[in-house]
Write an enzyme that holds these catalytic residues in place. Structure first.
Site, PDB file in Angstrom:
ATOM      1  N   GLU A 110      38.547  58.375  34.154  1.00 13.50           N
ATOM      2  CA  GLU A 110      37.625  57.612  35.040  1.00 13.50           C
ATOM      3  C   GLU A 110      37.268  56.664  34.309  1.00 13.50           C
ATOM      4  O   GLU A 110      36.987  55.219  34.929  1.00 13.50           O
ATOM      5  CB  GLU A 110      36.472  58.377  35.700  1.00 13.50           C
ATOM      6  CG  GLU A 110      37.018  59.502  36.689  1.00 13.50           C
ATOM      7  CD  GLU A 110      37.946  58.992  37.818  1.00 13.50           C
ATOM      8  OE1 GLU A 110      37.632  57.888  38.163  1.00 13.50           O
ATOM      9  OE2 GLU A 110      38.868  59.746  38.184  1.00 13.50           O
TER      10      GLU A 110
ATOM     11  N   HIS B 237      38.857  48.801  33.108  1.00 17.72           N
ATOM     12  CA  HIS B 237      39.425  47.850  33.674  1.00 17.72           C
ATOM     13  C   HIS B 237      38.684  46.861  34.561  1.00 17.72           C
ATOM     14  O   HIS B 237      39.132  45.483  34.393  1.00 17.72           O
ATOM     15  CB  HIS B 237      40.434  48.686  34.744  1.00 17.72           C
ATOM     16  CG  HIS B 237      41.806  47.817  35.164  1.00 17.72           C
ATOM     17  ND1 HIS B 237      42.770  48.296  35.991  1.00 17.72           N
ATOM     18  CD2 HIS B 237      42.172  46.428  34.935  1.00 17.72           C
ATOM     19  CE1 HIS B 237      43.578  47.461  36.243  1.00 17.72           C
ATOM     20  NE2 HIS B 237      43.144  46.287  35.585  1.00 17.72           N
TER      21      HIS B 237
END
Length: 698
Positions: A491, A497
């Site tokens: 996660e 990202h």
């Protein structure tokens, strides 16, 4: 408009020593471990921390001033509607002075900042008033989006720019994002005649309704008459006077007979559930045909890394051929384990795999998950993540006290992601602990996407990570199993990202990219979580500070790699079935008949008569025609790991390259271009398949 997984011992010791010079989250005094502020925050029961916000004004949920109470959702909706009207006028004005894509992206950002945040609040907030207000906001914004998606004037303006060019000079990124907006328009049928557009809206509404009904049915327990079960099994499951309720597969139960009974009962065909699935598949196919695609899979895969169903099948079939003998080796090993532990027969059945794989892994590791958990406190894992990110990207996770009214639960933590030279890159809200009423799923939510502002500043992203970890108490911190550690790393791959992206437009920021590429950074993080050099930097007993012995670290990593081929073969089977369901229609068979055919061809364990596994697979709703993304993302992540990080998982050079070539672009550049830039080679089917096969040999 918005878009709603061996090196030398000397090296390991040197790596830990190098990390110690960067930061010392651990110190020892009479065998008692102390923590950094980050570790302390996550290892302390929230009620034990002093609340210093009593004299401060409420800042609102997520620091949004309008959300000092739940009625603020209505203010946000009104503001979004007013801003939308202004932006629509600008998009269609003759005297427009900005790029059309800038106007569209601001329009998208205006809607997303309400819709994405409300979508999270309605599933996670413990207060029903907030939940209901957020639900209303979602409905309101969805209606507004539907209206925009059928607005002929703004569609005409965008189409004119794509065809003839803009009044302002544009570049490749502008053109790609404009084309993505146009694709979203045409996915909504705006280019169709009026009668077909009405049919599109009707089908879309039915698909949403059927998806909701199917997901509800996936979780529904199976009720059977008590007399249908042998007497020695009647009281194993939940019972009332006449009936037995089976609420799951009992995959970890020690009894072969009980696991079998649970499997047969829980997966017994439910006629209504299968009718819903067949209607869902049929309506999806009709909708795809309506907007000009051969099948729903062709529509769903347009613009992805795979791009077409034909490419997906080439990848999956190539993997199936090479994987078969390795999967058979795994199952032969499981047969021996089963016999050595008193199994009732030599065959491996679907209800056997999880149980006997667990036994085998524990035997290799010598310690079970419960014995290992004291070495993986949540605070220690967070410090390990922060040190890893500092090494790779020059960023740290810093615990940041939240303002009064900013959080939806006292056990939520706020982190700032801070770069050593660039400053704060964004914020991560960590909703990591179990609590009543919270969804039982691990996921990443974008609350606000990053984008370049006209002022020259950057709109920093805000995300939420949601997991279901055991909460700390006054006696001990939250202690994680190795699987939980892997999920946590996964996660955080999504979160980074979002944090490390610096896209011009929020429409393509962070994880707003094709599904088969969005999972690459998160799956890559699983490789770090399974590397003993990385684990050795933070795997310490929460109380004594004792390091997890090196031989156990190696055994743990070895155990986690076991049965990689058989696990992968199961995902392969799921992926091919998903493609079959969303391919040519009519299917020519029932969904169960097709399931049996695909399972018998692609999976080493044959189909079990009178079961309907597909009726419990909720991923058909969220990942329709895209379930292959797990395998393709893993193939890309594996290749990046092997080429760039396997020799040195702390390499700043490779970390910086990964940020610059992959993470920073989000969906603003075609994923195949990003992968080729990172690897200096084209991501061909043969190379991706070979990367997955190499994983089964490590």
């Amino acid at each position: 408009m918005y878009q709603t997984r061996m090196f030398s011992r000397k090296f390991a010791k040197n790596a830990f020593k190098r990390w110690g010079s960067l930061s010392r989250p651990w110190s020892w005094s009479r065998n008692v471990s102390t923590w950094s502020p980050l570790g302390t925050a996550f290892n302390t029961k929230p009620e034990q921390r002093l609340n210093l916000s009593f004299d401060r004004e409420c800042v609102g949920l997520f620091g949004i001033p309008q959300l000092k109470d739940y009625t603020g959702f209505y203010l946000l909706q009104e503001g979004a509607c007013n801003a939308t009207e202004e932006l629509v006028r600008e998009a269609t004005a003759r005297g427009r002075t900005r790029k059309i894509v800038e106007v569209f992206d601001q329009l998208s950002d205006t809607l997303c900042q309400v819709a994405d945040m409300a979508d999270f609040v309605r599933v996670a907030h413990p207060d029903d008033q907030y939940v209901n207000a957020a639900e209303d906001a979602c409905v309101s914004i969805s209606a507004l989006v539907e209206k925009l998606n059928t607005n002929i004037d703004i569609h005409r303006s965008l189409k004119h720019v794509i065809t003839h060019g803009d009044i302002v000079e544009t570049d490749a990124i502008d053109k790609r994002v404009a084309e993505l907006f146009m694709f979203d328009f045409e996915q909504s049928g705006i280019h169709l005649a009026e009668d077909k557009r009405r049919r599109f809206v009707e089908l879309n509404e039915r698909i949403l309704m059927l998806g909701t009904q199917f997901m509800q049915g996936c979780q529904k327990p199976t009720t059977v008459s008590r007399n249908m079960l042998p007497k020695h099994l009647q009281y194993v499951f939940h019972t009332d006077k006449h009936d037995v309720q089976v609420q799951g597969l009992f995959s970890d139960h020690h009894s072969d007979l009980i696991r079998e009974a649970a499997y047969m009962a829980y997966l017994h065909p439910d006629q209504r559930q299968m009718e819903i699935l067949e209607l869902l598949l049929t309506d999806r196919h009709q909708l795809a045909r309506l907007v000009g695609f051969e099948t729903y899979a062709h529509r769903a895969l347009n613009g992805t890394l795979a791009n077409t169903p034909e490419n997906v099948r080439q990848f999956l079939d190539g993997l199936a051929d090479k994987l078969q003998p390795k999967a058979e080796e795994d199952f032969e090993h499981l047969r021996k384990v089963k016999l050595s532990h008193g199994g009732t027969d030599r065959d491996i059945h679907p209800w056997d795999t999880a149980y006997y794989c667990g036994i085998s892994r524990n035997e290799v590791c010598e310690l079970g998950s419960i014995d290992l958990s004291p070495y993986f406190s949540l605070g220690g894992c967070m410090e390990g993540l922060s040190m890893l990110f500092r090494s790779l990207y020059g960023v740290s996770l810093e615990y940041t006290p939240a303002g009064y009214g900013e959080l939806w639960s006292p056990d939520v933590h706020k982190l700032s992601v801070t770069h050593e030279t660039e400053g704060i890159l964004g914020y991560i809200y960590c909703d990591l602990f179990e609590r009543g009423g919270k969804p039982h799923q691990d996921c990443h939510f974008t609350i606000r996407g990053g984008r370049q502002m006209e002022s020259g500043t950057y709109q920093n992203p805000v995300v939420v990570l949601m997991l279901n970890l055991p909460p700390p108490n006054r006696a001990k911190p939250s202690l994680l199993t190795p699987a939980m550690v892997e999920n946590l790393f996964h996660e955080f791959g999504h979160a980074m990202h979002s944090m490390l992206g610096r896209t011009r437009y929020q429409h393509v920021t962070g994880t707003r990219c094709p599904t088969d590429f969005a999972e690459v950074p998160s799956v890559l993080m699983e490789y770090f979580a399974n590397d003993y050099r990385v684990l050795s930097t933070f795997a310490r007993h929460w109380k004594t500070g004792e390091a997890l012995p090196e031989n156990l670290l190696n055994r743990l990593c070895q155990a986690k790699q076991m049965f990689a081929a058989s696990d992968m073969q199961l995902q392969l089977f799921y992926s091919i079935l998903d493609q079959e369901y969303h391919g040519k229609h009519p299917l020519g068979k029932t969904t169960t008949e097709l399931l049996a055919e695909v399972q018998n061809q692609y999976y080493s364990i044959p189909y079990v008569k009178d079961t309907a596994w597909q009726q419990r697979f909720g991923h058909f709703v969220g990942y329709g025609a895209k379930y292959y993304s797990y395998l393709m993302s893993r193939a890309v992540a594996s290749r990046i790991w092997q080429h760039c990080f396997k020799d040195d998982p702390f390499s700043r050079t490779m970390g910086q390259r990964f940020r610059e070539q992959v993470l920073s672009h989000g969906g603003g550049v075609s994923p195949d271009v990003l992968v080729e830039a990172m690897l200096s080679e084209q991501p061909t089917t043969d190379r991706l398949v070979q990367s997955l096969i190499d994983d089964t040999q490590n």
